[in-house]
Design an enzyme around this catalytic site. Structure first.
Site, PDB file in Angstrom:
ATOM      1  N   GLY A   1      46.710   2.931  86.484  1.00 29.91           N
ATOM      2  CA  GLY A   1      48.298   2.848  86.482  1.00 29.91           C
ATOM      3  C   GLY A   1      48.581   1.776  87.593  1.00 29.91           C
ATOM      4  O   GLY A   1      49.390   0.812  87.401  1.00 29.91           O
ATOM      5  N   HIS A   2      47.607   1.758  88.716  1.00 27.36           N
ATOM      6  CA  HIS A   2      47.766   0.741  89.701  1.00 27.36           C
ATOM      7  C   HIS A   2      47.379  -0.736  89.001  1.00 27.36           C
ATOM      8  O   HIS A   2      48.117  -1.705  89.250  1.00 27.36           O
ATOM      9  CB  HIS A   2      46.703   0.870  90.893  1.00 27.36           C
ATOM     10  CG  HIS A   2      47.312   1.921  91.929  1.00 27.36           C
ATOM     11  ND1 HIS A   2      47.499   3.168  91.575  1.00 27.36           N
ATOM     12  CD2 HIS A   2      47.891   1.815  93.256  1.00 27.36           C
ATOM     13  CE1 HIS A   2      48.018   3.937  92.513  1.00 27.36           C
ATOM     14  NE2 HIS A   2      48.156   2.865  93.525  1.00 27.36           N
ATOM     15  N   ARG A   3      46.230  -0.710  88.542  1.00 30.85           N
ATOM     16  CA  ARG A   3      45.757  -1.971  87.857  1.00 30.85           C
ATOM     17  C   ARG A   3      46.683  -2.449  86.844  1.00 30.85           C
ATOM     18  O   ARG A   3      47.062  -3.952  86.609  1.00 30.85           O
ATOM     19  CB  ARG A   3      44.506  -1.569  86.970  1.00 30.85           C
ATOM     20  CG  ARG A   3      43.602  -2.793  86.537  1.00 30.85           C
ATOM     21  CD  ARG A   3      42.343  -2.290  85.924  1.00 30.85           C
ATOM     22  NE  ARG A   3      41.329  -2.254  87.055  1.00 30.85           N
ATOM     23  CZ  ARG A   3      40.647  -3.220  87.333  1.00 30.85           C
ATOM     24  NH1 ARG A   3      40.715  -4.256  86.705  1.00 30.85           N
ATOM     25  NH2 ARG A   3      39.632  -2.811  88.480  1.00 30.85           N
TER      26      ARG A   3
END
Lengths: 201, 298
Positions: free
Chosen positions: A36-38
């Protein structure tokens, strides 16, 4: 008495928290971890949930189908440090106020917490059923193509905690302070044990 | 029972046992946690230990995995060479994992490497991971191990030169635990492998954390080193969840092999406080005894 934060969390609420405080959360909590962050930071994809004033949980749950919806079976924190590379930009871009995980986070996250009025808190690791029973309902799920652990599970929670504040908006970092203490103790202990294990003679 | 029925029956036993191991900690771990809880007085330590025990109670009451990260399942098999289902065991354990994933349920953790796709049933290439030890006899002892990502992350192995001595091992263990231990859900069970090369030392370090807590290496010097490391790591005082406290470890276990004179291979494996390990002994007629969880009814 339990100190309870409610989403959307205000800057005033955030500024009243100090590293080491124990608090609980009412409102919306969204799981978000490595991919999700990536996707947001590296791949520039828009997050399917508006996180302004909300809380994210570094966690990958076990969920079960429940009629048309989902039921939370087990959800505990995962290692927050894995997200350190992205969290500073993540806080800046999403307006998230509370980041929940386990273990500490680094200097970049602490800097972003100070600048954008956010905090990092620890939910005791491994206490996944305790956390699951504090989830009232799963409102929806996004990015399910990532699989159960990595998807964004949007949950409504009630008195979710205990949450131990580990980075506050003044820039205090509980784990970094602890780590300095651990490292200071380490040297003499290693020396003492080493003296006793010179088995090669 | 014909072979087909026998295979079905053992699959069923192993599926239920695998699910069970994810829900209830073995007695030796529970006893040690209770003892360490007594030794911690700081308010944050108490908050964490209270949560841990409340969580175990809730997992038991609601029949759910006590930690959401039910790992990529590993089986360590000590099989008699004439165990009747020896050739079928790999298939049995694969099916057992699929079944446990549905029924327990377990989190979907098997991501097919390079394909980068979650398989959705916790099986995949070489997964569940199986280690074999073939011995004389007709029974089989199977260890189920379920480790979350957090306590696998500190894992490390390297090969030291003999000049580094056992002192080099001590330094390595402390470096690993103080650098990465806080994220691995302390109090930790620390396994140390001492051997020739990275893979042998690493495997022995994992076998070390499968031993019941507090059991000692048969060599007195190694046993002494276990105690010294335990005492020393506790003095560093990571405390529950790394929030600092009076203890760091559930224990330190060392496993070793004879080694090459030019190398000292050292491996470190870490188990979290929710150390989900289970041992089941299967007789040739498929009657079984659960050694790790005396109370278990499958």
């Amino acid at each position: 008495m339990k100190k309870v934060l409610t989403t959307p969390i205000s800057n005033e609420d955030i500024e009243s928290l100090k590293a080491g405080d124990v608090v609980y959360l009412d409102g919306l909590l969204v799981t978000c971890r490595d991919v999700g962050h990536r996707r947001l930071i590296e791949l520039g994809r828009e997050l399917p949930v508006d996180l302004h004033g909300l809380a994210i949980f570094h966690a990958g749950p076990i969920v079960a189908k429940d009629g048309d919806g989902w039921k939370m079976i087990s959800i505990g924190p995962t290692t927050s440090m894995r997200m350190e590379r992205f969290e500073k930009d993540f806080i800046e871009q999403t307006g998230v106020k509370l980041i929940i995980g386990k273990g500490g986070m680094g200097a970049d996250t602490a800097e972003a917490c100070k600048k954008h009025k956010a905090v990092h808190a620890v939910f005791p690791g491994g206490c996944a059923v305790l956390a699951a029973v504090e989830v009232e309902e799963i409102e929806r799920v996004e990015w399910l193509d990532l699989g159960m652990p990595e998807a964004l599970w949007v949950s409504r929670v009630k008195e979710f905690g205990p949450l131990i504040i580990s980075i506050d908006a003044q820039g205090n970092n509980l784990f970094e302070a602890n780590k300095a203490g651990f490292n200071a103790k380490k040297g003499p202990i290693i020396e003492e044990i080493s003296r006793q294990v010179r088995f090669i003679k | 029972m014909d072979k087909r029925e026998a295979q079905r029956s053992l699959t069923d036993i192993m599926a239920r046992f695998t699910g069970y191991v994810g829900k209830r900690l073995p007695q030796d771990v529970l006893d040690k946690l209770a003892q360490l809880r007594e030794g911690e007085q700081s308010p944050l330590s108490r908050v964490v230990y209270d949560s841990m025990f409340e969580n175990l109670e809730a997992a038991d009451r609601l029949d759910r995995p006590c930690c959401q990260d039910t790992g990529v399942i590993q089986y360590f098999i000590t099989a008699g060479a004439s165990f009747p289902l020896l050739g079928e065991l790999r298939e049995i354990l694969g099916d057992a994992v699929r079944e446990a994933t549905r029924e327990a349920p377990l989190r979907h953790n098997a991501v097919e490497t390079f394909v980068e796709k979650n398989t959705g049933d916790n099986t995949g290439t070489r997964v569940p991971w199986i280690e074999w030890d073939i011995v004389p006899g007709d029974g089989a002892t199977i260890e189920v191990y379920m480790a979350g990502g957090g306590c696998s992350l500190p894992g490390a192995a390297k090969v030291l030169m003999p000049a580094a001595g056992y002192e080099g091992i001590v330094q390595f263990v402390f470096d690993v635990i103080t650098s990465y231990g806080v994220n691995a859900c302390p109090p930790l069970l620390v396994g140390v492998g001492v051997s020739t090369s990275v893979e042998t030392a690493a495997m022995l370090s994992k076998k070390a954390i499968l031993r019941p807590i507090g059991t000692r290496h048969p060599n007195p010097q190694a046993a002494e080193m276990e105690l010294l490391l335990e005492k020393g790591l506790n003095e560093v005082g990571l405390g529950p969840q790394g929030l600092s406290g009076n203890s760091t470890v559930l224990g330190v276990h060392i496993e070793s092999s004879a080694r090459h004179p030019s190398t000292i291979g050292v491996g470190v494996s870490v188990g979290c406080w929710a150390h989900r390990r289970g041992t089941i002994r299967i007789a040739p007629d498929l009657s079984y005894e659960i050694l790790s969880h005396k109370e278990a009814v499958l």
